[in-house]
Design an enzyme around this catalytic site. Structure first.
Site, short mmCIF file in Angstrom:
data_model
loop_
_atom_site.label_atom_id
_atom_site.label_comp_id
_atom_site.label_asym_id
_atom_site.label_seq_id
_atom_site.Cartn_x
_atom_site.Cartn_y
_atom_site.Cartn_z
CG HIS A 126 44.92 -38.26 -60.38
ND1 HIS A 126 44.90 -37.18 -59.53
CD2 HIS A 126 46.18 -38.31 -60.89
CE1 HIS A 126 46.10 -36.60 -59.53
NE2 HIS A 126 46.89 -37.27 -60.34
NE ARG A 154 49.73 -39.56 -56.93
CZ ARG A 154 50.19 -39.06 -58.09
NH1 ARG A 154 51.39 -39.38 -58.52
NH2 ARG A 154 49.42 -38.27 -58.82
NE ARG A 188 53.68 -34.29 -64.45
CZ ARG A 188 54.88 -34.65 -64.90
NH1 ARG A 188 55.58 -33.81 -65.60
NH2 ARG A 188 55.37 -35.85 -64.68
CB THR A 189 50.01 -34.76 -58.23
OG1 THR A 189 49.61 -35.19 -59.53
CG2 THR A 189 48.78 -34.64 -57.35
CE LYS A 192 60.17 -46.09 -35.55
NZ LYS A 192 59.94 -45.21 -34.40
#
Ligand code: NCD
Length: 301
Positions: free
Chosen positions: A127, A99, A49-50, A78
């Site tokens: 959040h 996120r 959703r986000t 890397k």
């Protein structure tokens, strides 16, 4: 307002201005123009959703996105540091949505780069954009934010959406009921803030008989990925299942919210009751994120 890292950084009037803009965008009274603007969506942790609602929000306002899920395919694999990855991406994009599993990652990002940063979830911490769409959903369904009786149910220790929502609502004279297993209670630093602000709350372990007292029941998933010991998760998984019986006696206007994804904490039979609001809640993520993007990119009229 340059970044959105935590709900604590937002004054109530800034929160209300964002909700108003979201409402105006949804009602098509305002259409910010993000054409020519580019947002980098950096999702180091899973998201449906986000991630997709930020993507939708940008594109429906004429903007574009660079999108990443997991660190696979980037130079993080890397051994590049997060700071170097972020600095590089900030050379291309106008704004970063991040996120990460690391608490404080978004705050750190805002310190190392100059373009606006939005926290789309940092570990078990915060959040804030979910909290904004939760407030938007609460106001839409209850007609106000003030003086509401709200239960937060489930994993209140690791649930970042619960932390941000409590901090956001604390400014609007709520009556909180925190329902969780004993070891998954609301963190002490949040309870301390509530006490200092004179906000009323109680801590419970059972949902029995609660629904009839509530305006909003905010249900959350047990955050399996945050448990160091899988056996501890096994002990608490499935501890709350909201079904039609749980909701018996609830006011007609009472709404069940959930940031989603749900695992088994809301039975499918609830979906067809008047109380279910979680899918509309996910829909509300688009206008709210459009309002935020427009504000941070200074594109709102
Ligand atoms: C939440 C999250 O990522 O914290 N999901 C979301 O953004 N809607 C809730 C969760 O994962 O349980």
């Amino acid at each position: 307002m340059k970044n959105l890292i935590s709900m604590r950084d937002l004054a109530p009037q800034e929160t209300l201005a964002l909700l108003q803009l979201a409402e105006d965008i949804e009602a098509k009274r305002v259409r910010p123009d993000l054409s020519g603007r580019l947002a980098a969506l950096l999702f180091f942790e899973p998201s449906t959703r986000t991630h997709f609602s930020f993507d939708t929000a940008m594109k429906r306002l004429g903007g574009q996105t660079l999108s990443m899920s997991g660190s696979g395919g980037t130079s993080a694999q890397k051994g590049e540091s997060l700071a170097d990855t972020l600095k590089t991406i900030s050379m291309y994009a106008d704004l970063i949505v991040i996120r990460s599993a690391i608490e404080g990652a978004a705050r750190y990002a805002a310190e190392v780069i100059d373009i606006p940063v939005i926290n789309a979830g940092d570990g078990a911490n915060q959040h804030p954009t979910q909290a904004l769409l939760d407030l938007y959903s609460i106001r839409k369904t209850q007609g106000r934010l003030e003086d509401l009786s709200i239960a937060l149910v489930g994993d209140l220790k690791f649930g970042r959406t619960a932390h941000s929502l409590v901090q956001a609502l604390a400014r609007f004279r709520p009556r909180f009921s925190f329902v969780s297993p004993e070891h998954l209670g609301m963190p002490y630093y949040i309870l301390e803030d509530l006490q200092a602000a004179g906000v009323s709350y109680r801590q419970l372990t059972s949902l029995d008989g609660l629904a009839c007292e509530l305006d909003v029941m905010y249900v959350t998933r047990i955050q399996r990925e945050r448990f160091a010991d899988p056996e501890e998760y096994e002990k608490v998984k499935g501890c709350y299942v909201v079904n039609r019986a749980t909701l018996a006696g609830a006011r007609e206007s009472m709404r069940v919210l959930h940031p989603l994804p749900r695992v088994n904490e809301i039975a499918a039979e609830v979906d067809t009751t008047r109380h279910a609001y979680y899918f509309q809640q996910a829909h509300n993520g688009v206008p709210v994120r459009q309002a935020l993007l427009a504000t941070l990119l200074e594109a709102a009229e």
